[in-house]
Design a protein around this motif. Structure first.
Motif, PDB file in Angstrom:
ATOM      1  N   PHE A   1       0.788  -1.135   0.334  1.00 41.75           N
ATOM      2  CA  PHE A   1       0.070  -0.276   0.521  1.00 41.75           C
ATOM      3  C   PHE A   1       0.700   1.325   0.181  1.00 41.75           C
ATOM      4  O   PHE A   1       2.218   1.405   0.931  1.00 41.75           O
ATOM      5  CB  PHE A   1      -0.368  -0.014   0.980  1.00 41.75           C
ATOM      6  N   ALA A   2      -0.326   2.103  -0.960  1.00 35.19           N
ATOM      7  CA  ALA A   2       1.422   3.564  -0.554  1.00 35.19           C
ATOM      8  C   ALA A   2      -0.191   4.519  -0.514  1.00 35.19           C
ATOM      9  O   ALA A   2      -0.602   4.780  -0.715  1.00 35.19           O
ATOM     10  CB  ALA A   2       1.469   3.676  -1.966  1.00 35.19           C
ATOM     11  N   GLY A   3       0.175   5.224  -0.251  1.00 38.75           N
ATOM     12  CA  GLY A   3       0.465   6.906   0.687  1.00 38.75           C
ATOM     13  C   GLY A   3      -1.040   6.289   1.476  1.00 38.75           C
ATOM     14  O   GLY A   3      -0.426   6.015   2.709  1.00 38.75           O
ATOM     15  N   GLU A   4      -1.957   7.355   0.792  1.00 32.28           N
ATOM     16  CA  GLU A   4      -2.752   7.401   1.634  1.00 32.28           C
ATOM     17  C   GLU A   4      -3.856   5.540   2.653  1.00 32.28           C
ATOM     18  O   GLU A   4      -4.526   5.509   3.420  1.00 32.28           O
ATOM     19  CB  GLU A   4      -4.525   8.239   1.012  1.00 32.28           C
TER      20      GLU A   4
ATOM     21  N   GLU B   1      -9.292  10.809   6.319  1.00 35.10           N
ATOM     22  CA  GLU B   1      -9.844  11.725   5.344  1.00 35.10           C
ATOM     23  C   GLU B   1      -9.228  12.627   6.134  1.00 35.10           C
ATOM     24  O   GLU B   1      -8.602  13.924   4.974  1.00 35.10           O
ATOM     25  CB  GLU B   1     -11.128  11.777   4.932  1.00 35.10           C
ATOM     26  N   GLN B   2      -8.949  13.483   7.084  1.00 35.64           N
ATOM     27  CA  GLN B   2      -8.567  14.270   7.732  1.00 35.64           C
ATOM     28  C   GLN B   2      -7.404  14.778   7.734  1.00 35.64           C
ATOM     29  O   GLN B   2      -6.492  15.355   8.150  1.00 35.64           O
ATOM     30  CB  GLN B   2      -9.356  14.501   9.042  1.00 35.64           C
ATOM     31  N   VAL B   3      -7.153  12.645   8.097  1.00 35.93           N
ATOM     32  CA  VAL B   3      -5.511  13.431   8.460  1.00 35.93           C
ATOM     33  C   VAL B   3      -4.767  13.565   7.030  1.00 35.93           C
ATOM     34  O   VAL B   3      -3.841  14.617   7.177  1.00 35.93           O
ATOM     35  CB  VAL B   3      -5.057  12.136   9.148  1.00 35.93           C
ATOM     36  N   VAL B   4      -4.958  13.299   5.774  1.00 38.46           N
ATOM     37  CA  VAL B   4      -5.228  13.334   4.740  1.00 38.46           C
ATOM     38  C   VAL B   4      -4.454  14.925   4.557  1.00 38.46           C
ATOM     39  O   VAL B   4      -3.922  15.746   3.992  1.00 38.46           O
ATOM     40  CB  VAL B   4      -5.153  12.191   3.453  1.00 38.46           C
ATOM     41  N   MET B   5      -5.576  15.386   4.516  1.00 37.32           N
ATOM     42  CA  MET B   5      -5.867  17.659   4.198  1.00 37.32           C
ATOM     43  C   MET B   5      -4.600  17.832   5.420  1.00 37.32           C
ATOM     44  O   MET B   5      -4.184  18.070   4.859  1.00 37.32           O
ATOM     45  CB  MET B   5      -7.636  17.769   5.383  1.00 37.32           C
TER      46      MET B   5
END
Length: 389
Positions: free
Chosen positions: A79-82, A308-312
């Motif tokens: 897995f990568a990124g988000e 989603e909040q963490v990625v933002m």
């Protein structure tokens, strides 16, 4: 976040053979080729062997898998990124466990992070990922009751084991570590059991046995002259610890539970007893997972919302210097154009007002199309490198 990645195998997604092979590889101190990794955290449990990492500058995930994973190992998942952050959060929240909701995994995730921190292989990317994964896991546990406290992998075997045992019955738990201790505590609550705690360190076996009202025995003595048992639970890191020589001395044995990684029990040596190995426990876990479908769906929604909040947050953090640079460009430009007509305070307010809509747009780009798109805009505007410096 773009450089965050996770590779590995688990009991649920690869089976025991793949899990054991990866476990043996990752137990050896990792020495990656220069530039391939910037940070890494091994996560090893009886149910998974994973590596959470930050890719080196310009390194692609597939390139890393080809150069890092030995050719004789199964490729596993990646897995990568988000997606890597989401997987780590699901693991910490026990949503990917063989027994959903079990207590141990969040402690194991924290311990893996602390061990890697002590070893000096943690950096800003993995630190951000682990801290947020653990925070998300706490919220899941707080809001969704998937299992009672002290639930463990052994909890899957206990109901069937308890029903199989005669009364009175003698049961030995081999291994006084975290997994063995949970199994021993669970069994100590069962009426009519003569419980024995076995460990390589007799002092450690005695300490646990005294707390539980059980008997203690050193491992060497246990293997040489074991008491007659009705059941045995193995939870050690020793492969093939219980083999033919042991089982030949146990004619009345009805059940064997193997919680070890690598496997503690030689399967072919078990005669006339039911073996609860990882494969059988996985089947029991899938049955329980089906019964928890609604609660698991609620937990998954929490994970997705939080990720989603963490990625933002990560995107804004990575763009913050460039956004500050943009505001400074607006301030200098306004100061040149109208600085003689208005005071410094008004220039500052106007700079923030003019930057408001571009900043809002950048955040929208990062949210819906990824931070890389927003970064491209900043680079084209000549703001990204200056901001990062």
């Amino acid at each position: 976040m773009e450089r965050l990645a996770l590779i590995g195998v688990s009991q649920r997604r690869g089976g025991s053979a793949a899990l054991q092979a990866w476990n043996e590889w990752l137990q050896v101190r990792l020495e990656p080729p220069p530039g391939l990794l910037q940070e890494w955290v091994p996560l090893l449990t009886c149910n998974r062997s994973e590596l959470v990492l930050a890719l080196g500058e310009g390194v692609e995930l597939e390139q890393l898998r080809q150069h890092l994973i030995p050719s004789h190992l199964p490729r596993g998942y990646a897995f990568a990124g988000e997606a890597a952050l989401e997987h780590l959060a699901r693991v910490a929240a026990s949503l990917d466990s063989v027994n959903p909701g079990e207590d141990q995994i969040m402690q194991q995730v924290r311990a893996a992070f602390e061990a890697a921190s002590a070893a000096g292989t943690v950096g800003p990317t993995t630190s951000f990922a682990f801290q947020n994964a653990l925070r998300i896991a706490k919220r899941v546990r707080r809001e969704v009751l998937l299992a009672p406290a002290q639930t463990s992998l052994f909890s899957l075997a206990r109901p069937a084991l308890e029903a199989m045992l005669p009364r009175p019955a003698r049961v030995a738990v081999v291994g006084a570590g975290e997994m063995g201790s949970l199994a021993a505590r669970s069994l100590a609550a069962v009426e009519g059991l003569d419980l024995w705690v076995v460990n390589r360190s007799l002092d450690r076996a005695r300490a646990l046995a005294e707390r539980l009202g059980a008997k203690a025995l050193g491992l060497e003595e246990f293997l040489a002259n074991p008491p007659a048992l009705d059941a045995v639970v193995a939870a050690t890191p020793v492969a093939g610890l219980l083999g033919p020589a042991f089982f030949q001395k146990q004619p009345r044995l009805v059940a064997v539970v193997d919680l070890g990684m690598p496997k503690n029990v030689v399967p072919e040596a078990v005669r006339g007893a039911v073996l609860f190995d990882l494969e059988r426990l996985q089947r029991l876990g899938e049955e329980r997972r089906a019964r928890l479908q609604a609660d698991l769906a609620r937990a998954e929604r929490i994970v997705l919302e939080e990720v989603e909040q963490v990625v933002m947050e990560w995107a804004e953090r990575s763009m913050a210097p460039a956004i500050a640079r943009m505001r400074e460009v607006y301030r200098r430009t306004l100061d040149e154009l109208v600085g003689e007509l208005v005071g410094p305070e008004m220039v500052e307010r106007l700079a923030h007002r003019f930057a408001h809509f571009p900043v809002k747009g950048l955040r929208g780009l990062a949210r819906w199309h990824g931070a890389e798109v927003a970064q491209t805009f900043l680079k084209e505007a000549g703001l990204w490198e200056a901001g990062r410096g």
